[in-house]
Design a protein around this motif. Structure first.
Motif, PDB file in Angstrom:
ATOM      1  N   ILE A 228       0.839  -1.189   0.000  1.00 36.68           N
ATOM      2  CA  ILE A 228       0.000   0.000   0.000  1.00 36.68           C
ATOM      3  C   ILE A 228       0.879   1.246   0.000  1.00 36.68           C
ATOM      4  O   ILE A 228       1.484   1.605   1.011  1.00 36.68           O
ATOM      5  CB  ILE A 228      -0.956  -0.013   1.204  1.00 36.68           C
ATOM      6  CG1 ILE A 228      -1.867  -1.250   1.117  1.00 36.68           C
ATOM      7  CG2 ILE A 228      -1.799   1.260   1.233  1.00 36.68           C
ATOM      8  CD1 ILE A 228      -2.812  -1.389   2.277  1.00 36.68           C
ATOM      9  N   ARG A 229       0.933   1.906  -1.156  1.00 37.98           N
ATOM     10  CA  ARG A 229       1.730   3.121  -1.326  1.00 37.98           C
ATOM     11  C   ARG A 229       1.184   3.870  -2.541  1.00 37.98           C
ATOM     12  O   ARG A 229       0.556   3.273  -3.432  1.00 37.98           O
ATOM     13  CB  ARG A 229       3.207   2.776  -1.562  1.00 37.98           C
ATOM     14  CG  ARG A 229       3.433   1.835  -2.720  1.00 37.98           C
ATOM     15  CD  ARG A 229       4.889   1.545  -2.974  1.00 37.98           C
ATOM     16  NE  ARG A 229       5.072   0.596  -4.058  1.00 37.98           N
ATOM     17  CZ  ARG A 229       4.968   0.883  -5.351  1.00 37.98           C
ATOM     18  NH1 ARG A 229       4.684   2.128  -5.725  1.00 37.98           N
ATOM     19  NH2 ARG A 229       5.153  -0.041  -6.274  1.00 37.98           N
ATOM     20  N   PRO A 230       1.378   5.190  -2.604  1.00 39.80           N
ATOM     21  CA  PRO A 230       0.926   5.939  -3.784  1.00 39.80           C
ATOM     22  C   PRO A 230       1.567   5.401  -5.059  1.00 39.80           C
ATOM     23  O   PRO A 230       2.756   5.107  -5.094  1.00 39.80           O
ATOM     24  CB  PRO A 230       1.389   7.371  -3.479  1.00 39.80           C
ATOM     25  CG  PRO A 230       1.453   7.438  -1.988  1.00 39.80           C
ATOM     26  CD  PRO A 230       1.928   6.087  -1.552  1.00 39.80           C
ATOM     27  N   GLY A 231       0.750   5.260  -6.085  1.00 40.28           N
ATOM     28  CA  GLY A 231       1.233   4.752  -7.361  1.00 40.28           C
ATOM     29  C   GLY A 231       1.015   3.272  -7.559  1.00 40.28           C
ATOM     30  O   GLY A 231       1.134   2.777  -8.691  1.00 40.28           O
ATOM     31  N   THR A 238     -16.317  -5.149  -7.340  1.00 38.68           N
ATOM     32  CA  THR A 238     -17.384  -4.291  -6.827  1.00 38.68           C
ATOM     33  C   THR A 238     -18.693  -4.605  -7.540  1.00 38.68           C
ATOM     34  O   THR A 238     -18.760  -5.473  -8.413  1.00 38.68           O
ATOM     35  CB  THR A 238     -17.042  -2.816  -7.042  1.00 38.68           C
ATOM     36  OG1 THR A 238     -17.100  -2.530  -8.454  1.00 38.68           O
ATOM     37  CG2 THR A 238     -15.646  -2.490  -6.531  1.00 38.68           C
ATOM     38  N   GLY A 239     -19.730  -3.852  -7.168  1.00 42.14           N
ATOM     39  CA  GLY A 239     -20.998  -3.989  -7.855  1.00 42.14           C
ATOM     40  C   GLY A 239     -20.912  -3.566  -9.304  1.00 42.14           C
ATOM     41  O   GLY A 239     -21.793  -3.880 -10.106  1.00 42.14           O
ATOM     42  N   ALA A 240     -19.844  -2.854  -9.650  1.00 38.58           N
ATOM     43  CA  ALA A 240     -19.618  -2.428 -11.038  1.00 38.58           C
ATOM     44  C   ALA A 240     -18.671  -3.387 -11.761  1.00 38.58           C
ATOM     45  O   ALA A 240     -18.148  -3.064 -12.812  1.00 38.58           O
ATOM     46  CB  ALA A 240     -19.051  -1.019 -11.063  1.00 38.58           C
ATOM     47  N   GLY A 241     -18.444  -4.550 -11.173  1.00 40.41           N
ATOM     48  CA  GLY A 241     -17.485  -5.482 -11.747  1.00 40.41           C
ATOM     49  C   GLY A 241     -16.103  -5.248 -11.156  1.00 40.41           C
ATOM     50  O   GLY A 241     -15.953  -4.621 -10.100  1.00 40.41           O
ATOM     51  N   LEU A 242     -15.092  -5.725 -11.838  1.00 45.82           N
ATOM     52  CA  LEU A 242     -13.721  -5.576 -11.359  1.00 45.82           C
ATOM     53  C   LEU A 242     -13.219  -4.171 -11.673  1.00 45.82           C
ATOM     54  O   LEU A 242     -13.109  -3.783 -12.829  1.00 45.82           O
ATOM     55  CB  LEU A 242     -12.808  -6.614 -12.011  1.00 45.82           C
ATOM     56  CG  LEU A 242     -11.372  -6.665 -11.478  1.00 45.82           C
ATOM     57  CD1 LEU A 242     -11.359  -7.164 -10.033  1.00 45.82           C
ATOM     58  CD2 LEU A 242     -10.514  -7.563 -12.351  1.00 45.82           C
ATOM     59  N   VAL A 243     -12.938  -3.397 -10.622  1.00 49.99           N
ATOM     60  CA  VAL A 243     -12.431  -2.035 -10.782  1.00 49.99           C
ATOM     61  C   VAL A 243     -10.920  -2.067 -10.603  1.00 49.99           C
ATOM     62  O   VAL A 243     -10.415  -2.483  -9.565  1.00 49.99           O
ATOM     63  CB  VAL A 243     -13.072  -1.088  -9.750  1.00 49.99           C
ATOM     64  CG1 VAL A 243     -12.399   0.286  -9.805  1.00 49.99           C
ATOM     65  CG2 VAL A 243     -14.565  -0.954 -10.016  1.00 49.99           C
ATOM     66  N   LYS A 244     -10.197  -1.611 -11.626  1.00 52.71           N
ATOM     67  CA  LYS A 244      -8.743  -1.528 -11.555  1.00 52.71           C
ATOM     68  C   LYS A 244      -8.343  -0.068 -11.484  1.00 52.71           C
ATOM     69  O   LYS A 244      -8.710   0.724 -12.351  1.00 52.71           O
ATOM     70  CB  LYS A 244      -8.094  -2.195 -12.781  1.00 52.71           C
ATOM     71  CG  LYS A 244      -8.346  -3.681 -12.876  1.00 52.71           C
ATOM     72  CD  LYS A 244      -7.618  -4.284 -14.068  1.00 52.71           C
ATOM     73  CE  LYS A 244      -7.829  -5.779 -14.138  1.00 52.71           C
ATOM     74  NZ  LYS A 244      -7.100  -6.394 -15.285  1.00 52.71           N
ATOM     75  N   GLY A 245      -7.620   0.287 -10.421  1.00 56.58           N
ATOM     76  CA  GLY A 245      -7.239   1.678 -10.244  1.00 56.58           C
ATOM     77  C   GLY A 245      -5.850   1.828  -9.682  1.00 56.58           C
ATOM     78  O   GLY A 245      -5.102   0.856  -9.537  1.00 56.58           O
TER      79      GLY A 245
END
Length: 371
Positions: A228-231, A238-245
């Motif tokens: 867990i780090r920025p970047g 999720t309810g919207a499917g697989l969210v990649k961020g």
């Protein structure tokens, strides 16, 4: 005077009482008894010094596993690789990883003690060592990531902000308070959702404030295999499917800075009359009931063009058709120590911002009001 007796008399008796042959038999029997007692005592001594059994706890990273394996892993599962070694699962931690599930378990090892450690299946439980887990319903193996400590994995609620690009339909499926579960276990919660328009009316940029159930891995907090780090990249079912961020902030669930509004002067240069006339006061960029931008005033004038005469002189004149549009928009911004941001980007003179006004999407240049 009576003559003293010798050790063995003329008849072969010991001290004149016991026959020498009988005495030898008695000595032999006594020797056998002593030897037997010695063996018994020695055996007792060996059993009392036999290796004692010890236990220790380890964290096993099982890596990504298919659903038919993760659905079978349970607390209490045990495996004995040898007669004097046992492994028992005492805690389970699941996290999403792309389209799969990553499994990490806490296990108690029982084996003969050896100094300050144990000899589990012939060797100490070292960092990086792989251990098998074989039960009646599944077979897998994992890598030791931690040794010692309690029987449960220590999880920590870690706050992050994640930026993702989604379709408008998927963006509308996300909401505050939405839990994220893997194999029925809650691993994260969506705490806040902020959605911005992009230059594609069908795509949205979404900032998600999240609480993650993280564990310590190598001295750092991790969510599955993600440090867990920025970047860092993060995948969430999720309810919207697989969210990649991408993680943009750690330790908070909102974007950096304090929320505020600013009246910013923007400009479109040399645009067609159709586009110029499509912009009017009162138009907004809104999503989910939240207004991101509202246009308050609009000015139009013929665009200026530069021409070059036959003698080489430069002339400036009005464009016969195209227009320049200058307008004021009240923008929802965030005030930070380093400046004002809009849609996650710093506002500066000359910066291009995108506004999705519903009927039209425009790219306007910042003129003033950004400070």
């Amino acid at each position: 005077m009576k003559e003293s007796l010798g050790i063995i008399d003329d008849e072969g008796n010991l001290f004149g009482v016991i026959n020498i042959i009988d005495a030898l038999v008695v000595v032999f029997i006594i020797a056998v008894l002593v030897a037997g007692a010695s063996l018994v005592l020695t055996g007792d001594g060996e059993s009392s010094s036999a290796p004692t059994t010890g236990t220790t706890n380890v964290t096993l990273d099982l890596g990504t596993q298919p659903e038919y394996i993760t659905s079978q892993i349970s607390i209490g599962d045990s495996y004995s690789p040898s007669e004097n070694a046992d492994l028992t699962i005492t805690d389970i931690y699941f996290t999403p990883q792309d389209e799969s599930t990553r499994a990490v378990v806490r296990a108690e090892l029982s084996a003969p003690s050896s100094g300050e450690t144990i000899q589990y299946s012939g060797a100490p439980p070292r960092y990086g060592r792989q251990l098998e887990v074989l039960t009646e319903t599944y077979s897998t193996k994992g890598t030791i990531r931690d040794v010692g400590g309690g029987s449960e994995l220590t999880t920590t609620e870690t706050k992050v902000v994640v930026r993702a690009n989604l379709s408008e339909t998927d963006a509308r499926r996300l909401s505050e308070g939405q839990p994220i579960r893997v194999q029925g276990r809650e691993v994260a919660t969506i705490e806040s959702v902020t959605t911005y328009g992009t230059n594609n009316p069908d795509k949205k940029t979404v900032f998600l404030g999240l609480t993650l159930q993280s564990v310590t891995n190598g001295g750092q907090q991790a969510f599955g295999e993600t440090r867990i780090r920025p970047g860092a990249s993060l995948s969430l079912p999720t309810g919207a499917g697989l969210v990649k961020g991408e993680i943009t902030r750690v330790g908070a669930m909102t974007q950096r800075g304090q929320p505020a509004t600013r009246d910013v002067k923007l400009q479109l240069s040399n645009v067609s009359p159709l586009l110029a006339n499509s912009i009017s006061p009162g138009m907004t960029e809104s999503f989910g009931g939240e207004t991101i931008a509202r246009i308050s005033a609009v000015q139009r004038e013929n665009a200026t063009i530069v021409t070059k005469g036959e003698n080489g002189d430069i002339y400036e004149q009005a464009h016969p058709i195209n227009q320049d549009v200058t307008f004021t928009a009240n923008l929802s911004v965030r005030e930070t120590d380093t400046g004002v941001t809009f849609k996650g980007q710093t506002l500066q003179q000359g910066r291009v911002v995108i506004l999705d006004l519903g009927t039209v999407t425009i790219k306007a240049t910042v003129v003033s009001g950004y400070q």
